[in-house]
Design an enzyme around this catalytic site. Structure first.
Site, PDB file in Angstrom:
ATOM      1  CB  ALA A   1      -0.944  -0.010   1.213  1.00  0.00           C
TER       2      ALA A   1
ATOM      3  CD  GLU B   1       9.335   0.040   7.137  1.00  0.00           C
ATOM      4  OE1 GLU B   1       9.260  -0.473   8.288  1.00  0.00           O
ATOM      5  OE2 GLU B   1       8.410  -0.001   6.308  1.00  0.00           O
TER       6      GLU B   1
ATOM      7  CG  ASN C   1       3.245  -8.437   8.095  1.00  0.00           C
ATOM      8  OD1 ASN C   1       4.181  -9.011   8.645  1.00  0.00           O
ATOM      9  ND2 ASN C   1       2.200  -7.984   8.754  1.00  0.00           N
TER      10      ASN C   1
ATOM     11  N   GLY D   1       2.968 -14.662   0.826  1.00  0.00           N
ATOM     12  CA  GLY D   1       3.081 -15.749  -0.145  1.00  0.00           C
ATOM     13  C   GLY D   1       3.046 -15.344  -1.605  1.00  0.00           C
ATOM     14  N   GLY D   2       2.913 -14.051  -1.893  1.00  0.00           N
ATOM     15  CA  GLY D   2       2.984 -13.593  -3.278  1.00  0.00           C
ATOM     16  C   GLY D   2       1.771 -13.887  -4.121  1.00  0.00           C
TER      17      GLY D   2
ATOM     18  NE  ARG E   1      -5.857 -16.987   4.274  1.00  0.00           N
ATOM     19  CZ  ARG E   1      -5.035 -16.025   3.908  1.00  0.00           C
ATOM     20  NH1 ARG E   1      -5.087 -14.840   4.518  1.00  0.00           N
ATOM     21  NH2 ARG E   1      -4.158 -16.219   2.934  1.00  0.00           N
TER      22      ARG E   1
ATOM     23  CD  GLU F   1      -2.660  -6.779   8.338  1.00  0.00           C
ATOM     24  OE1 GLU F   1      -2.929  -7.535   9.290  1.00  0.00           O
ATOM     25  OE2 GLU F   1      -1.625  -6.887   7.650  1.00  0.00           O
TER      26      GLU F   1
END
Length: 520
Positions: free
Chosen positions: A55, A74, A82, A87-88, A345, A490
């Site tokens: 993002a 950062e 993350n 997992g791409g 999930r 997120e």
């Protein structure tokens, strides 16, 4: 307590703990952040972005392409958060890739899947925005240099159709690294690592975000309770943002205090899939200036993780794109299946917890054969075996003995499962991915057999700041956008409801990151 030292603990005492908590009054919220007339700005930019994940980098790139001078902060020593270790996988409904491989899909079906997983509490307007812009986000990632596997889209749990692309290296780094290089080459962009945003700077009338306070040369220490106050490292700086601030600081699955406050089942010593810097500090600062919290207590746990490795590891790839699609998960106490291995999930994690609550060390086991793995994960199968997270057996008897599973019961479970697959009969859990197996065994009984122990791990925090479709953060005091404050990824809430579908995070982060950069 001074206005510049309100810590995370102070915020929690004031009750900013979740979507249902009482909000700070406007006066208290403004007292929590410095105002423009009381600070001296060290540097001035058009746009300031907090965070360097999907993002944050997307927002920075779009803002810089418009000619804005952009500062990206950062707090950790490396780029990506993350995003660089995920997992791409990226879900793109009704994509050009699906059309290439003859897969039928639609935006309506994607939204229906998200609502089912999210228990219907998703903010649908945000999902509709993702549907409209997902292909744009994919194309933008390619423009930045990301490379995606040119194979049939993968089928992830909870999705009604294969719609997920996976990067060539099966990692989010396959997007982050080229995007980082892309952003660094854009005129006017500056990235600073080990620089922690401490607070927002508000306009003199307390209505708008006009900058941030931060610390350079900051050193994150996961052992400290609060990275806001207890960590004294770094030199204070104040940065002005003429156009606004984009908060893209990520989730808080590694914030062991705040996550437990939201969900007391998450013990402080519980492993998670996140990097250690995934904490709630920046989120709480937004709450302190009056941002609306949404769904903060919904914390998703990954049902494909393993107790035999730390963090994210390789188990999620080997289960989701391997053992789960055509293989099975069994209760080691009785050798029986207990869930749809391709459900969303939350459904799977909840099913695993039923077992673990009754027998805390009776980790369920995922079982399959070579044919159950998608071609994309073949290169990492050996890594899983050598690392000890996945085991290989010549016979079912050997596998059953290793995990102390009743062998006869396990054989009967596999026999019934294979019969349903061969006959094209709907199995007991209505597993959607078996529909293409008709006429053959789902689990080839000639072996060899592969197995991974399963345990849910905190993975994605569903809740965060309320935003609108323009990525503007909404104020609880006015129910209108807070001028100068945008958010994506997120750190926001509402999009995924109670539980996110796998591979939709990348889509969400890139889409709303782009939108923030386009609208600021």
């Amino acid at each position: 307590m001074s206005k510049e030292t309100m810590s995370r603990r102070d915020a929690l005492k004031l009750g900013v703990v979740g979507a249902g908590a009482a909000m700070l009054s406007a006066a208290n919220a403004m007292a929590a952040a410095p105002i423009e007339k009381d600070v001296k700005f060290d540097e001035e930019y058009d746009v300031i972005v907090i965070g360097t994940g999907f993002a944050g980098l997307a927002a920075a790139a779009k803002a810089a392409e418009r000619g804005y001078k952009v500062l990206i902060l950062e707090k950790m020593g490396r780029i990506g958060g993350n995003s660089v270790i995920n997992g791409g996988g990226m879900a793109v409904p009704n994509s050009t890739w699906q059309k290439k491989y003859g897969i039928q899909d639609s935006g309506e079906l994607f939204i229906a899947d998200c609502l089912k997983a999210g228990l219907g509490i998703n903010h649908v307007e945000l999902l509709e925005t993702i549907v409209k812009r997902a292909q744009d986000a994919l194309d933008f990632s390619i423009k930045c240099g990301a490379k995606w596997q040119d194979v049939k889209p993968a089928w992830f749990g909870g999705h009604s159709a294969p719609r997920s692309l996976v990067t060539d290296n099966m990692s989010g780094s396959g997007v982050i690294k080229p995007m980082h290089e892309f952003v660094e080459k854009l005129p006017g962009c500056k990235i600073m690592t080990r620089t922690k945003m401490d607070d927002f700077v508000m306009s003199n009338d307390g209505t708008s975000v006009v900058g941030v306070t931060a610390r350079i040369n900051y050193r994150f220490d996961a052992k400290l309770l609060s990275d806001d106050v207890e960590n004294k490292t770094g030199e204070k700086k104040v940065y002005k943002a003429k156009k606004g601030v984009v908060l893209a600081s990520g989730g808080f699955s590694m914030d062991k205090v705040y996550r437990k406050l939201q969900d007391p089942r998450l013990a402080e010593d519980m492993d998670a899939t996140n990097h250690e810097g995934a904490t709630a500090g920046a989120l709480l600062k937004a709450f302190q200036i009056g941002a609306f919290p949404v769904h903060v207590s919904w914390i998703q746990q990954g049902p494909w993780a393993s107790p035999d490795e730390r963090g994210f590891g390789v188990a999620p790839l080997l289960t989701q794109q391997g053992l789960f699609k055509l293989g099975i998960a069994v209760d080691v106490r009785n050798g029986k299946r207990f869930m749809n291995e391709m459900a969303d999930r939350k459904t799977r994690a909840d099913a695993e917890y039923v077992i673990l609550r009754e027998a805390p060390k009776a980790y369920p086991v995922a079982i399959g054969t070579y044919n159950t793995f998608e071609e994309q994960v073949y290169p990492i199968m050996e890594k899983g075996i050598t690392g000890g997270v996945m085991k290989k057996f010549d016979t079912i008897d050997a596998l059953a003995a290793n995990y102390k599973i009743p062998a006869d019961a396990l054989k009967e479970t596999i026999k019934k499962y294979n019969e349903d697959a061969k006959n094209g009969t709907e199995d007991q859990f209505k597993k959607q991915s078996l529909k293409d197996v008709k006429g053959k065994e789902a689990i080839e009984m000639k072996g060899p057999f592969y197995a991974i122990r399963l345990v849910p791990k905190p993975h994605h925090t569903m809740g965060g700041l309320q935003i609108n479709t323009k990525a503007q953060v909404i104020s609880a005091n006015t129910n209108k956008p807070i001028p100068g404050l945008y958010a994506a990824g997120e750190v926001t809430g509402g999009t995924h409801g109670a539980s996110r579908l796998g591979t939709v995070a990348v889509t969400d982060c890139l889409t709303f990151g782009m939108i923030a950069g386009e609208n600021i």
